[in-house]
Enzyme design. Structure first.
Site, PDB file in Angstrom:
ATOM      1  N   TYR A 142       0.860  -1.186   0.000  1.00 15.76           N
ATOM      2  CA  TYR A 142       0.000   0.000   0.000  1.00 15.76           C
ATOM      3  C   TYR A 142       0.894   1.232   0.000  1.00 15.76           C
ATOM      4  O   TYR A 142       1.876   1.289   0.737  1.00 15.76           O
ATOM      5  CB  TYR A 142      -0.897   0.008   1.248  1.00 15.76           C
ATOM      6  CG  TYR A 142      -1.741   1.261   1.393  1.00 15.76           C
ATOM      7  CD1 TYR A 142      -2.801   1.518   0.523  1.00 15.76           C
ATOM      8  CD2 TYR A 142      -1.478   2.187   2.399  1.00 15.76           C
ATOM      9  CE1 TYR A 142      -3.571   2.661   0.656  1.00 15.76           C
ATOM     10  CE2 TYR A 142      -2.252   3.339   2.543  1.00 15.76           C
ATOM     11  CZ  TYR A 142      -3.290   3.562   1.666  1.00 15.76           C
ATOM     12  OH  TYR A 142      -4.061   4.704   1.797  1.00 15.76           O
ATOM     13  N   ASP A 237       9.247   2.637  -0.289  1.00 15.39           N
ATOM     14  CA  ASP A 237       8.228   3.270   0.544  1.00 15.39           C
ATOM     15  C   ASP A 237       8.451   2.797   1.976  1.00 15.39           C
ATOM     16  O   ASP A 237       8.031   1.708   2.361  1.00 15.39           O
ATOM     17  CB  ASP A 237       6.832   2.905   0.038  1.00 15.39           C
ATOM     18  CG  ASP A 237       5.734   3.575   0.857  1.00 15.39           C
ATOM     19  OD1 ASP A 237       6.060   4.153   1.915  1.00 15.39           O
ATOM     20  OD2 ASP A 237       4.562   3.509   0.445  1.00 15.39           O
ATOM     21  N   LYS A 265       4.471   8.787   8.959  1.00 17.07           N
ATOM     22  CA  LYS A 265       4.181   8.177  10.257  1.00 17.07           C
ATOM     23  C   LYS A 265       5.184   8.588  11.353  1.00 17.07           C
ATOM     24  O   LYS A 265       5.067   9.688  11.867  1.00 17.07           O
ATOM     25  CB  LYS A 265       4.014   6.667  10.088  1.00 17.07           C
ATOM     26  CG  LYS A 265       2.803   6.420   9.161  1.00 17.07           C
ATOM     27  CD  LYS A 265       2.364   5.023   8.948  1.00 17.07           C
ATOM     28  CE  LYS A 265       1.034   5.038   8.189  1.00 17.07           C
ATOM     29  NZ  LYS A 265       0.931   4.165   7.051  1.00 17.07           N
TER      30      LYS A 265
HETATM   31  C1  LIG Z   1       0.376   4.754   5.688  1.00 16.49           C
HETATM   32  C2  LIG Z   1       1.138   4.494   4.473  1.00 16.49           C
HETATM   33  C3  LIG Z   1       1.144   5.381   3.395  1.00 16.49           C
HETATM   34  C4  LIG Z   1       0.225   6.579   3.331  1.00 16.49           C
HETATM   35  O1  LIG Z   1       0.487   7.481   4.339  1.00 16.49           O
HETATM   36  P1  LIG Z   1      -0.681   8.550   4.732  1.00 16.49           P
HETATM   37  O2  LIG Z   1      -0.002   9.453   5.690  1.00 16.49           O
HETATM   38  O3  LIG Z   1      -1.778   7.713   5.327  1.00 16.49           O
HETATM   39  O4  LIG Z   1      -1.098   9.219   3.487  1.00 16.49           O
HETATM   40  C5  LIG Z   1       1.998   5.138   2.332  1.00 16.49           C
HETATM   41  N1  LIG Z   1       2.794   4.067   2.322  1.00 16.49           N
HETATM   42  C6  LIG Z   1       2.815   3.174   3.332  1.00 16.49           C
HETATM   43  C7  LIG Z   1       3.755   2.024   3.282  1.00 16.49           C
HETATM   44  C8  LIG Z   1       1.967   3.346   4.420  1.00 16.49           C
HETATM   45  O5  LIG Z   1       1.957   2.435   5.394  1.00 16.49           O
END
Ligand SMILES: *Cc1c(COP(=O)(O)O)cnc(C)c1O
Length: 424
Positions: A142, A237, A265
């Site tokens: 994701y 990511d 995060k």
């Molecule tokens: C949470 C998440 C996102 C998106 O971050 P948001 O701050 O919710 O937009 C993108 N990549 C990964 C791996 C994530 O866990």
């Protein structure tokens, strides 16, 4: 539960589905979501006054636990000075220096306000840098809710992506290639066909949005090699794994250099922050010095920077990741022992601060959903979906773990009956 139910009734009238992010609605586990009033350390309190041990940690940011004194103090100090300037301010530079120090592959970094913005910007940048169009992603990952990443695999391995969300145009989806995670042979095949037009591979080096899937040996190095061969940009990511599995993220753990890295995060310490950074020659393509436009009214917001910097400084202390790993290992051990004592088959996975578990012979997640609700009754808040990872913080100390163990044992004893009923 009464106040939560009342709030949900009100919310349903004015917020789609009653929530501001879908997983919060408990659709996958059933029942009503719980509204929270406060958090402290490893605990959260709901609006009806019930206390829970929190294994979601706001989906990652709260690696120090709720309301950490150093983070709150840093925010309070900055609050006295103003909320936002729309102009450069010192903490942005402190943050950028800190990030480039902690993750050596990041030579330059830009702050944004969410993980979604980070991946969106990294992809635009990769396209701008390479002059190519297609993006390769993996089905288990994701990357936020950008159009070009809300795409699922089409039929057959060499077909282009299909929108996995209504509202994403077929034209956009076609530029995204989707392959199974850990399937390097499929990636090689796709590069052989489309390599000249692949701007970037984007991957969670540790897939933490589909329970928890670790990269197989050779997968990430294989991606690195293909990107080098075809002049594509390798985007890690690390919105979840960054600063969690190690101070330098998954790229430190597996010793691989990404070209671009997306962060989020933890880097905001609980406030809305994201970042993307990497090779200087790529980052210098960004406006105002390069042709790739990217901007943000609240990017580098001083309050958010103060929370993030305070969090990263705590993580710099010796022994922190050892402590986090031990606490996480204890959690999966508790789950395994509890399940085994009641003849329930379970599989678990963990890294420092991240765990996954799933029950065998649980195709519709019936066992998981039952377990989730039992744990809730016993005061443990797990992610309300079998497809999410669990998060452990540095506030999950011996007492918290002991309390967890007690709850887990009781829940599995009660769950045994359900499992038998399901398997009959
Ligand atoms: C949470 C998440 C996102 C998106 O971050 P948001 O701050 O919710 O937009 C993108 N990549 C990964 C791996 C994530 O866990």
């Amino acid at each position: 539960m009464k106040k939560s139910a009342n709030l949900m009734d009100r919310a349903n009238q004015v917020i789609p589905g009653g929530v501001n992010s879908p997983v919060r609605a408990f659709k996958s586990v059933g029942g009503n979501p719980i509204f929270f009033a406060s958090g402290n350390g490893a605990y959260m309190c709901d609006v009806d006054g019930k206390r829970y041990i929190d294994y979601v940690g706001s989906w990652g940011p709260l690696i120090l636990g709720h309301n950490h004194t150093a983070v709150i103090a840093a925010i309070q100090t900055q609050l006295q000075k103003g909320l936002t300037f729309g102009a450069p301010s010192p903490l942005e530079v402190d943050m950028a220096e800190l990030v480039t120090q902690l993750m050596p592959s990041i030579e330059m970094v830009r702050m944004v306000s969410s993980g979604t913005e980070a991946t969106m910007s990294a992809i635009r940048l990769a396209r701008g840098f390479t002059g190519k169009n297609k993006i390769l992603k993996f089905d288990a990952c994701y990357h936020g809710h950008n159009d070009s990443l809300l795409v699922k695999a089409g039929s057959g391995i060499l077909t282009l992506g299909l929108a996995s969300c209504v509202g994403v145009s077929a034209t956009v989806a076609q530029e995204t290639l989707v392959l199974p995670y850990n399937d390097l042979a499929a990636v090689q095949q796709v590069f052989a066909q489309y390599g000249d037009d692949i701007a970037a591979i984007i991957v969670e080096p540790i897939a933490a949005n589909n329970n928890l899937i670790l990269p197989q040996a050779g997968f990430l190095t294989g991606l690195r090699a293909l990107c080098d061969k075809y002049n594509s940009v390798l985007i890690f990511d690390e919105v979840i794994s960054g600063f969690r599995v190690a101070l330098g993220g998954a790229q430190e753990l597996y010793n691989i250099k990404a070209d671009l890295t997306c962060l989020g995060k933890i880097i905001g310490g609980g406030l809305p922050v994201g970042a993307f950074g990497g090779r200087k020659d790529i980052m210098e393509m960004l406006a105002p010095i390069g042709p790739v436009y990217q901007a943000g009214t609240l990017s580098g917001n001083p309050i958010a920077m103060s929370a993030g910097i305070a969090t990263l400084k705590q993580l710099h202390k010796p022994g922190v990741y050892q402590q986090l790993l031990q606490a996480t290992q204890r959690v999966t051990q508790i789950l395994k022992q509890g399940a085994e004592q009641n003849n329930i088959e379970i599989e678990t996975n963990e890294l420092s601060g991240l765990f996954g578990f799933s029950f065998k012979n649980d195709p519709n997640n019936k066992i998981f959903n039952q377990f989730f609700h039992l744990m809730l009754q016993h005061g443990v808040y797990l992610a309300p979906s079998a497809f999410e990872a669990g998060f452990v913080s540095l506030a999950h100390d011996a007492d918290v773990l002991e309390e967890t163990e007690l709850a887990v044992k009781q829940c599995f004893a009660e769950l045994q009956h359900t499992v038998r009923a399901i398997s009959v």
